[in-house]
Design a protein around this motif. Structure first.
Motif, PDB file in Angstrom:
ATOM      1  N   MET A  10       0.831  -1.208   0.000  1.00  0.00           N
ATOM      2  CA  MET A  10       0.000   0.000   0.000  1.00  0.00           C
ATOM      3  C   MET A  10       0.866   1.259   0.000  1.00  0.00           C
ATOM      4  O   MET A  10       0.566   2.226  -0.711  1.00  0.00           O
ATOM      5  N   ILE A  11       1.932   1.260   0.766  1.00  0.00           N
ATOM      6  CA  ILE A  11       2.849   2.408   0.791  1.00  0.00           C
ATOM      7  C   ILE A  11       3.472   2.605  -0.592  1.00  0.00           C
ATOM      8  O   ILE A  11       3.564   3.724  -1.084  1.00  0.00           O
ATOM      9  N   ALA A  12       3.884   1.521  -1.237  1.00  0.00           N
ATOM     10  CA  ALA A  12       4.490   1.615  -2.568  1.00  0.00           C
ATOM     11  C   ALA A  12       3.494   2.168  -3.584  1.00  0.00           C
ATOM     12  O   ALA A  12       3.851   2.984  -4.430  1.00  0.00           O
ATOM     13  N   ILE A  13       2.246   1.737  -3.492  1.00  0.00           N
ATOM     14  CA  ILE A  13       1.215   2.239  -4.409  1.00  0.00           C
ATOM     15  C   ILE A  13       0.978   3.723  -4.179  1.00  0.00           C
ATOM     16  O   ILE A  13       0.877   4.504  -5.139  1.00  0.00           O
ATOM     17  N   LEU A  14       0.913   4.146  -2.924  1.00  0.00           N
ATOM     18  CA  LEU A  14       0.711   5.565  -2.620  1.00  0.00           C
ATOM     19  C   LEU A  14       1.889   6.413  -3.093  1.00  0.00           C
ATOM     20  O   LEU A  14       1.693   7.517  -3.615  1.00  0.00           O
ATOM     21  N   ILE A  15       3.100   5.907  -2.945  1.00  0.00           N
ATOM     22  CA  ILE A  15       4.277   6.632  -3.429  1.00  0.00           C
ATOM     23  C   ILE A  15       4.237   6.747  -4.949  1.00  0.00           C
ATOM     24  O   ILE A  15       4.514   7.815  -5.512  1.00  0.00           O
ATOM     25  N   ILE A  20       3.462  10.187  -9.760  1.00  0.00           N
ATOM     26  CA  ILE A  20       2.746  10.464 -11.014  1.00  0.00           C
ATOM     27  C   ILE A  20       2.059  11.827 -10.946  1.00  0.00           C
ATOM     28  O   ILE A  20       2.121  12.612 -11.906  1.00  0.00           O
ATOM     29  N   ILE A  21       1.426  12.137  -9.832  1.00  0.00           N
ATOM     30  CA  ILE A  21       0.759  13.434  -9.681  1.00  0.00           C
ATOM     31  C   ILE A  21       1.770  14.575  -9.748  1.00  0.00           C
ATOM     32  O   ILE A  21       1.525  15.589 -10.406  1.00  0.00           O
ATOM     33  N   VAL A  22       2.929  14.419  -9.101  1.00  0.00           N
ATOM     34  CA  VAL A  22       3.956  15.463  -9.129  1.00  0.00           C
ATOM     35  C   VAL A  22       4.473  15.666 -10.546  1.00  0.00           C
ATOM     36  O   VAL A  22       4.645  16.802 -10.998  1.00  0.00           O
ATOM     37  N   VAL A  23       4.714  14.590 -11.268  1.00  0.00           N
ATOM     38  CA  VAL A  23       5.216  14.708 -12.643  1.00  0.00           C
ATOM     39  C   VAL A  23       4.202  15.426 -13.527  1.00  0.00           C
ATOM     40  O   VAL A  23       4.554  16.326 -14.298  1.00  0.00           O
TER      41      VAL A  23
END
Length: 110
Positions: A10-15, A20-23
């Motif tokens: 779950m942490i990896a998915i959130l990261i 993606i949002i930042v890019v």
């Protein structure tokens, strides 16, 4: 240790979602700045800060590397299921990752 795997996923998915949002937002901001007719020094400074995404990737790579090393160390450490030792070990290794990144960036700026 079996109960820790879903948490890590779950942490990896959130990261991944946050990266993606930042890019996407950085791309949109760069595009808007470049479409302006009058580009001054402040906008060039903003563009230079937005293109420094390699340092951000380096930071997360180092942190994940140290987190992975912490998990490997936990595999070989004998501990009881009800002890907070795994949380302490992981916290120490992630903190070492952050400190490593900090000192790398500090040395790069000199």
């Amino acid at each position: 240790m079996k109960h820790l795997a879903p948490f890590i996923v779950m942490i990896a998915i959130l990261i991944a979602i946050s990266v993606i949002i930042v890019v996407i937002t950085n791309y949109n901001l760069k595009k808007k700045i470049l479409n302006k007719e009058n580009i001054d020094d402040k906008m060039y400074a903003i563009l230079n800060n937005l293109t420094g995404f390699n340092a951000e990737m380096l930071k997360w790579g180092i942190i994940l590397l140290f987190g992975g090393i912490g998990l490997i160390v936990l595999e070989f450490l004998p501990h009881d299921e009800n002890t907070p030792l795994p949380y302490g070990v992981m916290t120490v290794f992630v903190a070492l990752g952050f400190l490593t990144y900090y000192f790398m960036m500090k040395n790069q700026k000199k």
